[in-house]
Scaffold this active site. Structure first.
Site, PDB file in Angstrom:
ATOM      1  N   CYS A  48      82.854  77.099  46.968  1.00  0.00           N
ATOM      2  CA  CYS A  48      81.279  76.638  46.636  1.00  0.00           C
ATOM      3  C   CYS A  48      80.983  78.120  46.158  1.00  0.00           C
ATOM      4  CB  CYS A  48      80.658  76.015  47.433  1.00  0.00           C
ATOM      5  SG  CYS A  48      78.994  75.805  47.127  1.00  0.00           S
ATOM      6  N   GLU A  62      66.420  59.044  44.082  1.00  0.00           N
ATOM      7  CA  GLU A  62      67.415  58.208  45.082  1.00  0.00           C
ATOM      8  C   GLU A  62      68.675  58.896  45.082  1.00  0.00           C
ATOM      9  OE1 GLU A  62      67.765  54.026  43.836  1.00  0.00           O
ATOM     10  OE2 GLU A  62      66.452  53.295  45.322  1.00  0.00           O
TER      11      GLU A  62
END
Length: 420
Positions: A90, A391
């Site tokens: 990352c 969502e």
């Protein structure tokens, strides 16, 4: 149309307008705190800004484990965060914590595991296990780390919390939709973009434009050392180069070069082929299912972590409660299905839950997305999420917190066995 409808409702109902204004003020206050703390509103906070109550809980916990009183020195905390983020390649988080590591007095010569103090290197194995196969965490690992001249129990608990926090945050970073249209504009005191671009292209988001400080730019700097043993030579060359530069820019250039030297994830990991494997699918598996009825967060993990690392249990518990109370994710049953499914894929089971609900409530494409983000966040291609952006953010938050709790349960159970 939805915005126009909301404005109409707000104009007709003063109480709704008051609530909207209150939420805006809350987000503004949180962003102000982020600006004061780091000089920019980071991309993670921007992505979470639609849920200010959760964001507040998240920032409070993160600030506590990285900056407030605790047994670990500040440079150690950010270095451990670098190690955790490096397991998933990352670049965003590795670059972020590399900069923080230097700002709090970290040694720029620690540009690889081989160049760090031995006790930090000892964390490599537990870092690898918790990130990819947490069910392997054992009492023997804890015993090794707590040997003479190694870690105290309090230090180890804080280190484990940081590892688990950053592993879970990697899932959120990779799972988020980070196209420019979906990332709110950031602000900083001088009106410039943030130092760290919203989840860089090196994380698989090729459409995100790069800023001058983007972590992926380390490829364009042949002077950056590729190993800890070369760091001293690299630093001397850099100092010679900087002597020929304008004095005004010397500090900024030195800091950026040192950050780039620390920003290559491959320097902070070993055994790159070690990754997630299906729990209980192989014939030689001898690992028992982790039954929450035998060791749960509420009855065991919370009290242990809170006793060994003061107040962190309350902060983590607030995060778990806040994420499960997020509004508008269709139903409570859906949130529970997502949470229990994530725990299921890492070997944690609830005896009082009907796992048939998982298949009933989660379509196959959603299950593939959840498992991909939870278990393989750094994969080249994350399965497409079948949900709309709002969502999707909520699902990513649930993935992050369920992962965090599951990882902590395995680590804390191992510590409990050691203490017995």
């Amino acid at each position: 149309q939805a915005e126009r409808g909301l404005l109409t409702v707000c104009s007709l109902c003063p109480s709704v307008q008051v609530m909207v204004n209150a939420e805006k003020e809350r987000v503004s206050l949180l962003f102000t705190k982020a600006l004061v703390s780091s000089g920019a509103v980071d991309a993670v906070s921007q992505q979470m800004s639609s849920h200010p109550q959760y964001l507040e809980s998240f920032l409070r916990t993160q600030h506590y484990i990285l900056h407030m009183d605790g047994p670990l020195p500040l440079p150690y905390r950010h270095y451990i965060a670098i190690m955790a983020a490096a397991r998933y390649h990352c670049h965003y988080l590795v670059h972020l914590h590399s900069a923080h590591f230097l700002r709090v007095g970290g040694d720029p010569l620690w540009c690889g595991l081989e160049a760090t103090p031995p006790r930090l290197r000892l964390l490599d194995h537990i870092n690898k296990v918790l990130a990819h196969q947490p069910w392997l965490a054992a009492c023997s690992h804890i015993q090794t780390l707590l040997g003479e001249q190694c870690w105290s129990l309090a230090e180890l608990v804080q280190a484990v919390v940081i590892l688990a926090h950053c592993h879970a945050l990697c899932s959120f970073v990779f799972g988020c939709d980070t196209s420019p249209d979906n990332v709110p504009p950031s602000t900083s005191p001088n009106g410039t973009p943030p130092t760290f671009c919203p989840f860089d292209a090196a994380n698989g988001n090729a459409n995100v434009p790069q800023t001058p400080a983007a972590p992926s730019e380390h490829k364009a700097h042949p002077r950056v050392a590729r190993g800890g043993g070369k760091c001293q030579e690299e630093r001397e060359r850099r100092e010679e180069h900087l002597l020929q530069s304008q004095p005004l820019h010397q500090t900024e250039m030195e800091e950026e070069e040192e950050t780039l030297c620390l920003a290559d994830p491959t320097r902070f990991t070993t055994d790159p082929d070690f990754c997630y494997q299906e729990f209980g699918r192989r014939e030689d598996d001898h690992f028992q299912v982790f039954r929450v009825q035998d060791y749960s967060w509420e009855d065991h993990g919370f009290s242990l972590v809170n006793r060994l690392y003061s107040d962190i249990g309350h902060l983590l518990d607030e995060r778990f409660r806040s994420v499960t109370s997020l509004p508008s994710l269709r139903s409570t049953d859906l949130k529970r299905a997502i949470w229990n499914y994530i725990h299921c894929v890492i070997g944690i089971r609830y005896d009082d839950y009907d796992y048939g609900e998982v298949n009933q409530l989660l379509p196959r494409d959603l299950k593939l997305y959840i498992k991909g983000v939870a278990c393989f966040p750094d994969a080249t291609k994350t399965p497409a999420c079948p949900l709309a952006a709002p969502e999707r953010t909520q699902v990513n938050l649930l993935i992050m917190e369920a992962r965090l709790q599951g990882e902590l349960l395995y680590a804390l159970r191992a510590i409990t066995k050691y203490m017995i």
